[in-house]
Write an enzyme that holds these catalytic residues in place. Structure first.
Site, PDB file in Angstrom:
ATOM      1  N   ASP A   1       0.004   5.178   0.862  1.00  0.00           N
ATOM      2  CA  ASP A   1      -0.153   5.864   2.281  1.00  0.00           C
ATOM      3  C   ASP A   1      -0.165   5.287   3.656  1.00  0.00           C
ATOM      4  O   ASP A   1      -0.977   4.146   3.692  1.00  0.00           O
ATOM      5  CB  ASP A   1      -1.384   6.703   1.977  1.00  0.00           C
ATOM      6  CG  ASP A   1      -1.432   7.503   0.871  1.00  0.00           C
ATOM      7  OD1 ASP A   1      -1.302   8.804   0.972  1.00  0.00           O
ATOM      8  OD2 ASP A   1      -1.557   7.274  -0.295  1.00  0.00           O
TER       9      ASP A   1
ATOM     10  N   ASP B   1       0.912  -1.264   0.033  1.00  0.00           N
ATOM     11  CA  ASP B   1      -0.273  -0.195  -0.038  1.00  0.00           C
ATOM     12  C   ASP B   1       0.951   1.380   0.081  1.00  0.00           C
ATOM     13  O   ASP B   1       2.190   1.234   0.274  1.00  0.00           O
ATOM     14  CB  ASP B   1      -0.779   0.136   1.157  1.00  0.00           C
ATOM     15  CG  ASP B   1      -1.912   1.189   1.397  1.00  0.00           C
ATOM     16  OD1 ASP B   1      -2.400   1.628   0.309  1.00  0.00           O
ATOM     17  OD2 ASP B   1      -1.868   1.521   2.464  1.00  0.00           O
TER      18      ASP B   1
ATOM     19  N   ASP C   1      -1.607  -1.181   6.056  1.00  0.00           N
ATOM     20  CA  ASP C   1      -1.911  -0.578   7.487  1.00  0.00           C
ATOM     21  C   ASP C   1      -3.401  -0.309   7.486  1.00  0.00           C
ATOM     22  O   ASP C   1      -3.691   0.369   8.392  1.00  0.00           O
ATOM     23  CB  ASP C   1      -1.364   0.832   7.174  1.00  0.00           C
ATOM     24  CG  ASP C   1      -1.764   1.778   6.632  1.00  0.00           C
ATOM     25  OD1 ASP C   1      -2.086   1.699   5.387  1.00  0.00           O
ATOM     26  OD2 ASP C   1      -2.127   2.870   7.200  1.00  0.00           O
TER      27      ASP C   1
END
Length: 224
Positions: free
Chosen positions: A16, A14, A173
């Site tokens: 960000d 991922d 996250d």
């Protein structure tokens, strides 16, 4: 260099909250929009956890509105316009990500980025931070017909890297990252240094592992 036996075929990340810390610029855009509406700024600590949910989450926490509310789309569009003006002001690569990526490259393991961030934002940010030239794939939120948690973006990244999804690891996250990775047939890891949202504890997400730092991820991959 050929990857060692037992190593994953590829590692996908991922963007960000996993590779980059974009929260200062996203939170800044949210508070700038609040200021335009005559509202006081929210504490950074209140905005940061919602960065992983994109504009929907940022507008939600900043204005208390959700998709379906008539105010949502105008606020979302205004937020994104402000963010586009400042998206590389304070955004940076997380500490030790450079070490992690160098370790993958040294081991001959290709890596790529799969993000729900739209191309108009993801490409300039990834290029500005020096990630795009090194990534073997960059799949954005509008690259495929469906975004995470659907597995299609992860399948597309694996295809671009020439790897079977079952041989890939996806690191993110947000709960949607784990859901997307599992649906794609990949191993999944939670980047505990990221934003993590405000929902269920990360231990309940069902990932194959939780890594506390990029260095810990290198160890999990048996590259350190």
């Amino acid at each position: 260099m050929k990857a060692a036996a037992g190593a994953p075929g590829a590692v996908l990340f991922d963007l960000d909250g996993t590779l980059i810390d974009s929260a200062p610029d996203l939170a800044g855009a949210a508070n700038a929009l609040r200021a335009e509406h005559g509202m006081q700024p929210l504490p950074y600590e209140q905005l940061r956890p919602m960065v992983g949910t994109g504009a929907r989450g940022m507008v939600g926490v900043a204005f208390g509105v959700a998709p379906g509310d008539e105010r949502f789309e105008p606020l979302r569009d205004a937020f994104l316009a402000l963010y586009e003006l400042s998206m590389l002001d304070r955004t940076r690569v997380f500490d030790d990500i450079g070490l992690l990526l160098a370790g993958l490259e040294k081991a001959g393991i290709p890596w790529g980025i799969v993000t729900n961030k739209a191309t108009r934002f993801a490409v300039p940010v990834a290029e500005g931070l020096g990630l795009a030239p090194r990534a073997g794939a960059l799949v954005c939120g509008d690259t495929t017909s469906r975004a995470k948690p659907h597995p299609e973006p992860l399948w597309e990244a694996a295809r671009r890297l020439g790897r079977d999804p079952v041989d890939c690891v996806y690191v993110g996250d947000d709960l949607r990252d784990v859901q997307a990775g599992q649906a794609a047939g990949m191993s999944t890891l939670v980047a505990a240094w990221g934003y993590l949202g405000q929902g269920e504890p990360i231990e309940s997400w069902g990932a194959d592992g939780i890594v506390e730092s990029p260095r810990a991820l290198l160890k999990w991959l048996r590259l350190a």
